[in-house]
Structures are given as structure tokens and as C-alpha cells.
Design a protein around this motif. Structure first.
Motif, PDB file in Angstrom:
ATOM      1  N   ALA A   5      -4.047   5.377 -12.791  1.00 51.59           N
ATOM      2  CA  ALA A   5      -3.783   4.017 -12.707  1.00 51.59           C
ATOM      3  C   ALA A   5      -3.776   3.114 -11.378  1.00 51.59           C
ATOM      4  N   PHE A   6      -3.702   3.962 -10.367  1.00 48.89           N
ATOM      5  CA  PHE A   6      -3.682   3.501  -8.901  1.00 48.89           C
ATOM      6  C   PHE A   6      -4.995   2.726  -8.925  1.00 48.89           C
ATOM      7  N   GLN A   7      -5.135   1.283  -8.262  1.00 46.94           N
ATOM      8  CA  GLN A   7      -6.441   0.810  -7.980  1.00 46.94           C
ATOM      9  C   GLN A   7      -6.269  -0.179  -6.954  1.00 46.94           C
ATOM     10  N   THR A   9      -7.663  -2.032   0.198  1.00 48.14           N
ATOM     11  CA  THR A   9      -8.908  -2.158  -0.709  1.00 48.14           C
ATOM     12  C   THR A   9      -8.331  -2.283  -2.223  1.00 48.14           C
ATOM     13  N   TYR A  10      -9.369  -2.694  -2.682  1.00 48.38           N
ATOM     14  CA  TYR A  10      -9.207  -2.890  -4.212  1.00 48.38           C
ATOM     15  C   TYR A  10     -10.126  -1.960  -5.215  1.00 48.38           C
ATOM     16  N   SER A  11      -9.834  -1.301  -5.949  1.00 44.98           N
ATOM     17  CA  SER A  11     -10.680  -0.490  -6.832  1.00 44.98           C
ATOM     18  C   SER A  11     -11.738   0.264  -5.981  1.00 44.98           C
ATOM     19  N   SER A  12     -12.685   0.874  -6.478  1.00 44.54           N
ATOM     20  CA  SER A  12     -13.889   1.692  -5.620  1.00 44.54           C
ATOM     21  C   SER A  12     -14.634   0.986  -4.542  1.00 44.54           C
ATOM     22  N   GLY A  13     -15.132   1.676  -3.667  1.00 45.13           N
ATOM     23  CA  GLY A  13     -16.223   1.053  -2.770  1.00 45.13           C
ATOM     24  C   GLY A  13     -15.587   1.230  -1.356  1.00 45.13           C
ATOM     25  N   ILE A  16      -9.483   9.133  -1.491  1.00 46.72           N
ATOM     26  CA  ILE A  16      -9.722   7.860  -0.438  1.00 46.72           C
ATOM     27  C   ILE A  16      -9.822   8.608   0.732  1.00 46.72           C
ATOM     28  N   SER A  17     -10.491   7.797   1.579  1.00 48.02           N
ATOM     29  CA  SER A  17     -10.919   8.197   3.156  1.00 48.02           C
ATOM     30  C   SER A  17     -10.674   7.059   3.844  1.00 48.02           C
ATOM     31  N   LEU A  18     -10.361   7.468   5.139  1.00 47.56           N
ATOM     32  CA  LEU A  18     -10.297   6.362   6.144  1.00 47.56           C
ATOM     33  C   LEU A  18     -11.091   6.996   7.546  1.00 47.56           C
ATOM     34  N   PHE A  19     -12.291   6.226   7.797  1.00 45.29           N
ATOM     35  CA  PHE A  19     -13.227   6.787   8.958  1.00 45.29           C
ATOM     36  C   PHE A  19     -12.914   6.088  10.197  1.00 45.29           C
ATOM     37  N   MET A  57      -1.007   3.745  -2.127  1.00 42.74           N
ATOM     38  CA  MET A  57      -1.601   3.163  -3.408  1.00 42.74           C
ATOM     39  C   MET A  57      -0.502   2.674  -4.221  1.00 42.74           C
ATOM     40  N   SER A  58      -1.030   1.812  -4.865  1.00 37.00           N
ATOM     41  CA  SER A  58      -0.438   1.297  -6.167  1.00 37.00           C
ATOM     42  C   SER A  58      -0.941   0.791  -7.392  1.00 37.00           C
ATOM     43  N   ASP A  59      -0.302   0.877  -8.387  1.00 37.96           N
ATOM     44  CA  ASP A  59      -1.255   0.477  -9.748  1.00 37.96           C
ATOM     45  C   ASP A  59      -1.356  -1.021 -10.229  1.00 37.96           C
TER      46      ASP A  59
END
Lengths: 112, 116
Positions: free
Chosen positions: A29-31, A50-54, A72-75, A91-93
Motif C-alpha cells: 500500500a506504500f505509495q 517521490t510518488y509511486s514508481s519512477g 527503492i534506491s537513492l543514488f 514511506m507512507s500509504d
């Protein structure tokens, strides 16, 4: 099992290196996904949101979200000694901060 | 400087005692959040107040309580302290009530509580 897993490190890299920080999570449910930076003896400060994927890029920082893999990643490009800190994924839903779940943080040291 | 002020920065007390942690949010921020940070659990959400009213509760023990005053500062009261309550307690503030996808959490520098 924790909802959010994050390798505590420490992670030591030479100055100029590309750093990859990661979190996995179990709650589909995390988005909303965030990265906070916490310097020693300071409170966390928001780096990326960020919201959702990408992907999202901000200067030397890029955040990636892969919801299908719950990863999830942070570069951090061209890492600097000033980047030495603990990085917390969060993260949160939904957009409400009261439901934010934080990772335990990865301690990063950038060696000059 | 985030603009969020927490006092005291350090506190050492004994088991069974009671302490009060204080937080002044950023000017204009209506929401105050309390978090507990320990080495093994990371940041744990305790409670949120919005404009004087309790808005959300997280993993807050019954021995702990909080309130937000008319001037929007907040206090976290910890009673019957146990060794396991030793941790960093952070206050954060935001403009929003927390329900909308806006705003940013601004954290104070924390209050380090040591229970002996």
C-alpha cells in the motif's frame, strides 16, 4: 519482519564515488517514498520525495522507486565528504506524515 | 536550522521518574509530531497534534502523553520511566494537517533521554 528494511552499514566510499543506498519494504500500500539525511546529533532533513514508481533527480541525487519489486534506491553522484551522514528511507500509504514508516538508516562515510 | 526548537537537549534521570520534553514548532506550522529514535527500532511515530487537537496516534505507550498548547508549542510527558525508554525523542512540525500531499516535515535536534 519489519515493514521497511534498510542495511545499517556503515558504508565507506572514496570522494567522487557513486553511492547507492537501498530499502526494501513489504507493505504494497506504500505509495509515497522519501529519503531523509541525518547528520550526527541533528534531526533528519528531507532530501527527496517521490510518488509511486519512477525516478526523480535533484542535483547529485537520484531517487528510484520500483513498486513491483518493493525496492527503492537513492543514488548520490560525485559524493563529497559533506555527504557523510545517516540516510533514512521513509514511506507512507498516503500523503499523511503521521503514517510514515522509517527505515533504520544507513550510515555513509565519504573519505576525502 | 530547521526552526524547530526542542528542550532539553540532554536529560539523565532514574527509573520510575517522570520527565517533560518541550517543542516549539516553526513559526506558522500548525502540526507537531513526536518521534522516538532508538538504535534498533529507528524512528517510531508516537503522536501528532494539529492546532491543539490530537490528530493521530502511533506506537505511544500509555505511560507517555502529550499536548499542544494555544501558542502551538507541545510537550511530551514520559512517566514511570524504564531503562528501555532511553532514546532520542524528536519533535517535527509541518504546516499541513498531515492528510494532504503537501508540505515537509521539519525536525528539531532532538532530546536525548538516558534512564539509569
Amino acid at each position: 519482519q519489519k515493514e521497511v528494511e534498510q542495511d545499517p552499514g556503515p558504508l565507506s566510499v572514496p570522494e567522487g564515488a557513486i553511492v547507492s543506498l537501498n530499502c526494501t519494504y513489504s507493505n504494497s500500500a506504500f505509495q509515497y517514498f522519501m529519503w531523509y539525511r541525518q547528520y550526527s546529533r541533528k534531526g533528519p532533513e528531507l532530501l527527496m520525495y517521490t510518488y509511486s514508481s519512477g525516478n526523480k533527480e535533484d542535483g547529485r541525487f537520484t531517487a528510484q522507486v520500483d513498486k513491483s519489486s518493493k525496492y527503492i534506491s537513492l543514488f548520490i553522484r560525485d559524493s563529497q565528504p559533506s555527504d557523510s551522514a545517516t540516510y533514512l528511507c521513509a514511506m507512507s500509504d498516503y500523503g499523511g506524515y503521521q503514517k510514515v514508516t522509517f527505515g533504520t538508516g544507513t550510515k555513509l562515510q565519504v573519505i576525502p | 536550522d530547521s526552526g524547530v526548537t526542542q528542550t532539553p537537549k540532554h536529560l539523565i534521570t532514574a527509573t520510575g521518574q517522570r520527565v517533560t520534553l518541550r517543542c516549539s514548532p516553526r513559526s506558522g506550522d500548525l502540526s507537531v509530531y513526536w518521534y522516538q529514535q532508538s538504535l534498533d527500532q529507528g524512528l517510531q511515530f508516537l503522536i501528532q497534534y494539529y492546532n491543539g487537537e490530537e490528530r493521530a496516534k502511533g506506537n505511544i505507550l500509555e505511560r507517555f502523553s502529550a499536548q499542544q498548547f494555544p501558542d502551538l508549542h507541545s510537550e511530551l510527558n514520559l512517566s514511570s520511566l524504564e531503562l528501555g525508554d532511553s532514546a532520542l525523542y524528536f519533535c517535527a512540525s509541518s504546516v499541513s494537517s498531515g492528510r494532504e500531499d503537501t508540505g515537509e516535515l521539519f525536525f528539531g535536534e532532538g532530546s536525548r533521554l538516558t534512564v539509569l
